[in-house]
Scaffold this active site. Structure first.
Site, PDB file in Angstrom:
ATOM      1  N   GLY A 123       0.809  -1.225   0.000  1.00  0.00           N
ATOM      2  CA  GLY A 123       0.000   0.000   0.000  1.00  0.00           C
ATOM      3  C   GLY A 123       0.836   1.267   0.000  1.00  0.00           C
ATOM      4  N   ASP A 173       3.023  -0.791 -14.034  1.00  0.00           N
ATOM      5  CA  ASP A 173       3.634  -1.458 -12.883  1.00  0.00           C
ATOM      6  C   ASP A 173       4.169  -2.842 -13.240  1.00  0.00           C
ATOM      7  OD1 ASP A 173       2.626   0.808 -11.751  1.00  0.00           O
ATOM      8  OD2 ASP A 173       1.058  -0.196 -10.605  1.00  0.00           O
TER       9      ASP A 173
HETATM   10  C1  GLA Z   1      -1.107   2.815 -10.378  1.00  0.00           C
HETATM   11  C2  GLA Z   1      -1.487   1.938 -11.565  1.00  0.00           C
HETATM   12  C3  GLA Z   1      -0.641   2.275 -12.787  1.00  0.00           C
HETATM   13  C4  GLA Z   1      -0.649   3.762 -13.083  1.00  0.00           C
HETATM   14  C5  GLA Z   1      -0.376   4.563 -11.808  1.00  0.00           C
HETATM   15  C6  GLA Z   1      -0.541   6.037 -12.025  1.00  0.00           C
HETATM   16  O1  GLA Z   1       0.192   2.528  -9.955  1.00  0.00           O
HETATM   17  O2  GLA Z   1      -1.308   0.582 -11.234  1.00  0.00           O
HETATM   18  O3  GLA Z   1      -1.110   1.543 -13.902  1.00  0.00           O
HETATM   19  O4  GLA Z   1      -1.838   4.159 -13.682  1.00  0.00           O
HETATM   20  O5  GLA Z   1      -1.217   4.176 -10.738  1.00  0.00           O
HETATM   21  O6  GLA Z   1       0.406   6.502 -12.919  1.00  0.00           O
END
Ligand code: GLA
Length: 388
Positions: A123, A173
């Site tokens: 988190g 990510d």
């Molecule tokens: C989270 C989401 C990503 C991206 C970011 C904001 O980490 O998992 O895909 O959208 O927020 O940039």
């Protein structure tokens, strides 16, 4: 050779539980230098994999069952390939969702035992969930010899998060976790998925993460709302420009003409994204030229956009960024990731880090009545099997 103590720990735990030798996979969390909330708008992002990772130890079973053990929680969870469904428990979803993707994509896998551990803070906006999903995907791919290419595993991890965690995340990510490269950031085009490694050359400067210690309950619902708002902006433009498929194709002129007169809120959201798109491209050039000061200034601008226009910040994140804004030793700072909590990312001159951490920790405790956690992020390689 690098050693990974947690890889050995999951290996040993697996052996203790199942009297068998497992396969061990490491998949890291990520930072993102600039380019926030641009991935699902088909823009660019500039993430990198870090030295904190999820680790799984995995092995075959002779039946169709799935048995998971989460080391930090000391919790076991059991399921079966024939009854895969999201669980209320949370953490098993990042594993079950990926197994589900293997079945949905038509790959043959059998039952498995899996031990999960790691040191990506949960988190904190460092993508612990993507790290678990990628570790699981790579582990299943190795164990069942399904020969799925790396990029496909990334897409499966993303779909797992959509279906089993209910958040319509972009691809950043998982991509960063799987494709990370030591001492490089990834300039990823989230439309074509073309990517380029850019060396992270920052002499005497380190990436410092300040963790607000806040996990905001609104994070996932507001995230999905932001996506819808961006789509609403695109729909307004499309009436006049059918060739515009996402905010990637939109210009400020289009926003002024077709969105601003109709919906002020949608306009504000889209304006941030369109400006951030451009900021990232320029920021990337700054990095190539070693102009970290210019890059840092853009990070502050990104923060302001995220806070005031995209409205995904919170008072703790704003406090941490404002606190370092006029500090000569901090070249850039902003909130990072989805928002509503998690970490700020700061580019800080090495010699000033100790004093900065001390004084920010004290100020945060005093003003926000919370403990501040600090990490120095090192940039490492992406997902891999760890031979033991
Ligand atoms: C989270 C989401 C990503 C991206 C970011 C904001 O980490 O998992 O895909 O959208 O927020 O940039």
């Amino acid at each position: 050779m690098q050693t990974f103590p947690i890889a050995h720990a999951v290996h040993n735990r697996y052996t203790e539980l199942y009297q068998d030798k497992p396969l061990v996979v490491r998949s890291p969390g990520r930072v993102n230098i600039i380019g926030e909330h641009t991935d699902y708008n088909e823009g660019f992002v500039l993430p990198a994999a870090i030295d904190k990772a999820a680790y799984v130890a995995i092995g075959h079973r002779s039946d169709n069952n799935i048995r998971l053990f989460a080391e930090e929680l000391d919790e076991t969870f059991e399921s079966s390939l024939s009854t895969l469904a999201p669980s209320d428990k949370g953490w098993p979803n990042y594993i079950l969702g990926v197994a589900d993707q293997f079945l949905k994509s038509g790959y043959t896998i059998g039952g498995f035992n899996l031990v999960l551990s790691g040191d990506v803070p949960i988190g904190a906006g460092l993508s612990s969930s993507a790290a678990i999903e990628c570790a699981t995907g790579f582990a299943l791919n190795e164990l069942f010899q399904t020969a799925i290419p790396r990029l496909e595993l990334v897409k499966m991890a993303q779909r797992a998060e959509h279906l089993f965690a209910g958040v319509r995340v972009g691809i950043m990510d998982m991509f960063a976790s799987a494709f990370g490269k030591k001492d490089h950031v990834i300039k990823l085009d989230c439309r074509s998925l073309d990517y380029e490694y850019v060396p992270l050359k920052m002499e005497g400067i380190k990436i410092v993460l300040f963790n607000t210690n806040i996990e905001h309950s609104l994070a996932s619902s507001e995230y999905n709302t932001r996506r819808q708002q961006c789509e609403a902006g695109v729909a307004l433009i499309q009436k006049h420009h059918p060739e515009v498929h996402s905010l990637r194709d939109a210009t400020m002129a289009m926003l002024h003409q077709y969105v601003e007169p109709v919906d002020a809120l949608i306009y504000k959201r889209c304006k941030y994204v369109v400006e951030e798109k451009e900021r990232l491209l320029q920021g990337c050039e700054d990095l190539r030229h070693g102009d970290i000061k210019a890059l840092g200034q853009k990070m502050f601008q990104t923060h302001d956009g995220l806070s005031k226009e995209y409205e995904v910040s919170c008072k703790e994140l704003d406090f941490l960024v404002d606190r370092v804004r006029n500090n000569e030793a901090v070249l850039g700072a902003r909130m990072m990731g989805g928002g509503f909590g998690g970490c700020t990312i700061n580019l800080v001159r090495e010699e000033a880090i100790e004093a900065l951490v001390q004084e920010t920790t004290a100020a945060y405790a005093k003003q926000m009545n919370r403990e501040l956690l600090t990490y120095i992020a090192l940039i490492e390689d992406g997902t891999s099997v760890i031979p033991i």
